[in-house]
Motif scaffolding. Structure first.
Motif, short mmCIF file in Angstrom:
data_model
loop_
_atom_site.label_atom_id
_atom_site.label_comp_id
_atom_site.label_asym_id
_atom_site.label_seq_id
_atom_site.Cartn_x
_atom_site.Cartn_y
_atom_site.Cartn_z
N UNK A 12 53.13 79.91 47.81
CA UNK A 12 53.61 78.53 47.94
C UNK A 12 54.16 78.03 46.60
N UNK A 13 53.44 78.30 45.53
CA UNK A 13 53.90 77.88 44.20
C UNK A 13 55.22 78.54 43.85
N UNK A 14 55.33 79.81 44.12
CA UNK A 14 56.57 80.53 43.81
C UNK A 14 57.74 79.96 44.60
N UNK A 15 57.54 79.72 45.88
CA UNK A 15 58.64 79.26 46.72
C UNK A 15 59.00 77.80 46.49
N UNK A 16 58.03 76.96 46.14
CA UNK A 16 58.33 75.54 45.99
C UNK A 16 58.67 75.13 44.57
N UNK A 17 58.23 75.89 43.60
CA UNK A 17 58.47 75.50 42.21
C UNK A 17 59.43 76.47 41.51
N UNK A 18 59.11 77.73 41.54
CA UNK A 18 59.89 78.68 40.76
C UNK A 18 61.25 78.99 41.37
N UNK A 19 61.32 79.13 42.68
CA UNK A 19 62.60 79.46 43.31
C UNK A 19 63.68 78.41 43.05
N UNK A 20 63.40 77.11 43.25
CA UNK A 20 64.44 76.11 42.95
C UNK A 20 64.84 76.08 41.48
N UNK A 21 63.89 76.33 40.59
CA UNK A 21 64.22 76.35 39.17
C UNK A 21 65.15 77.52 38.85
N UNK A 22 64.86 78.69 39.41
CA UNK A 22 65.69 79.86 39.19
C UNK A 22 67.09 79.65 39.77
N UNK A 23 67.17 79.05 40.95
CA UNK A 23 68.46 78.77 41.57
C UNK A 23 69.28 77.84 40.69
N UNK A 24 68.66 76.80 40.18
CA UNK A 24 69.36 75.85 39.32
C UNK A 24 69.82 76.50 38.03
N UNK A 25 68.97 77.32 37.43
CA UNK A 25 69.33 78.00 36.18
C UNK A 25 70.50 78.95 36.41
N UNK A 26 70.47 79.71 37.49
CA UNK A 26 71.57 80.64 37.78
C UNK A 26 72.89 79.89 37.94
N UNK A 27 72.85 78.80 38.68
CA UNK A 27 74.08 78.03 38.90
C UNK A 27 74.60 77.43 37.60
N UNK A 28 73.70 76.87 36.78
CA UNK A 28 74.12 76.28 35.50
C UNK A 28 74.69 77.33 34.55
N UNK A 29 74.06 78.51 34.52
CA UNK A 29 74.59 79.59 33.68
C UNK A 29 75.98 80.03 34.14
N UNK A 30 76.15 80.15 35.45
CA UNK A 30 77.45 80.53 35.98
C UNK A 30 78.53 79.50 35.66
N UNK A 31 78.19 78.23 35.80
CA UNK A 31 79.16 77.18 35.49
C UNK A 31 79.50 77.14 34.01
N UNK A 32 78.48 77.29 33.16
CA UNK A 32 78.73 77.26 31.72
C UNK A 32 79.58 78.46 31.29
N UNK A 33 79.27 79.62 31.83
CA UNK A 33 80.04 80.81 31.49
C UNK A 33 81.48 80.70 31.98
N UNK A 34 81.65 80.16 33.17
CA UNK A 34 82.99 80.00 33.71
C UNK A 34 83.79 78.96 32.91
#
Length: 66
Positions: A12-34
Protein backbone atom coordinates in the motif's frame (compact mmCIF):
# COMPACT_ATOMS: atom_id res chain seq x y z
CA UNK A 1 11.81 -1.20 10.61
CA UNK A 2 10.55 -2.03 7.10
CA UNK A 3 10.78 -5.67 8.09
CA UNK A 4 8.18 -5.31 10.84
CA UNK A 5 5.47 -3.98 8.55
CA UNK A 6 3.01 -6.39 7.00
CA UNK A 7 3.34 -7.24 3.33
CA UNK A 8 -0.02 -5.67 2.52
CA UNK A 9 0.87 -2.41 4.26
CA UNK A 10 4.24 -2.25 2.48
CA UNK A 11 2.51 -2.70 -0.88
CA UNK A 12 0.00 0.00 0.00
CA UNK A 13 2.82 2.42 0.88
CA UNK A 14 4.64 1.67 -2.36
CA UNK A 15 1.55 2.14 -4.51
CA UNK A 16 0.16 5.22 -2.78
CA UNK A 17 3.34 7.12 -1.97
CA UNK A 18 6.30 5.95 -3.99
CA UNK A 19 4.64 5.27 -7.34
CA UNK A 20 3.19 8.80 -7.77
CA UNK A 21 6.51 10.32 -6.73
CA UNK A 22 8.41 8.22 -9.28
CA UNK A 23 5.88 9.09 -12.00
CA UNK A 24 6.24 12.80 -11.26
CA UNK A 25 10.04 12.63 -11.20
CA UNK A 26 10.17 10.77 -14.53
CA UNK A 27 7.88 13.30 -16.18
CA UNK A 28 9.82 16.29 -14.79
CA UNK A 29 13.14 14.80 -15.91
CA UNK A 30 11.77 14.18 -19.39
CA UNK A 31 10.43 17.71 -19.67
CA UNK A 32 13.66 19.27 -18.39
CA UNK A 33 15.78 17.19 -20.74
CA UNK A 34 13.55 18.00 -23.68
CA UNK A 35 13.63 21.69 -22.82
CA UNK A 36 17.41 21.68 -22.55
CA UNK A 37 18.46 19.56 -25.54
CA UNK A 38 15.32 19.11 -27.58
CA UNK A 39 13.41 15.90 -28.21
CA UNK A 40 15.50 12.75 -27.94
CA UNK A 41 14.91 9.05 -27.40
CA UNK A 42 15.70 9.37 -23.69
CA UNK A 43 13.40 12.33 -23.06
CA UNK A 44 10.60 10.66 -25.01
CA UNK A 45 11.10 7.46 -23.02
CA UNK A 46 10.92 9.33 -19.72
CA UNK A 47 7.76 11.13 -20.78
CA UNK A 48 6.17 7.87 -21.97
CA UNK A 49 7.01 6.21 -18.65
CA UNK A 50 5.33 9.09 -16.80
CA UNK A 51 2.28 8.87 -19.05
CA UNK A 52 2.07 5.11 -18.59
CA UNK A 53 2.03 5.54 -14.82
CA UNK A 54 -0.65 8.21 -15.10
CA UNK A 55 -2.81 5.96 -17.28
CA UNK A 56 -2.42 3.10 -14.82
CA UNK A 57 -3.52 5.32 -11.94
CA UNK A 58 -6.60 6.52 -13.83
CA UNK A 59 -7.48 2.96 -14.89
CA UNK A 60 -7.19 1.72 -11.31
CA UNK A 61 -9.55 4.41 -10.06
CA UNK A 62 -7.24 7.18 -8.94
CA UNK A 63 -7.83 10.82 -9.75
CA UNK A 64 -5.82 12.50 -12.50
CA UNK A 65 -3.37 15.13 -11.31
CA UNK A 66 -3.01 18.40 -13.14
Amino acid sequence: MWLFLTRRFRMWVILTVLAPVVITVLRKLGQALEKRTGPSAISKGLLKAGDLGEKARVKLGGKRRR
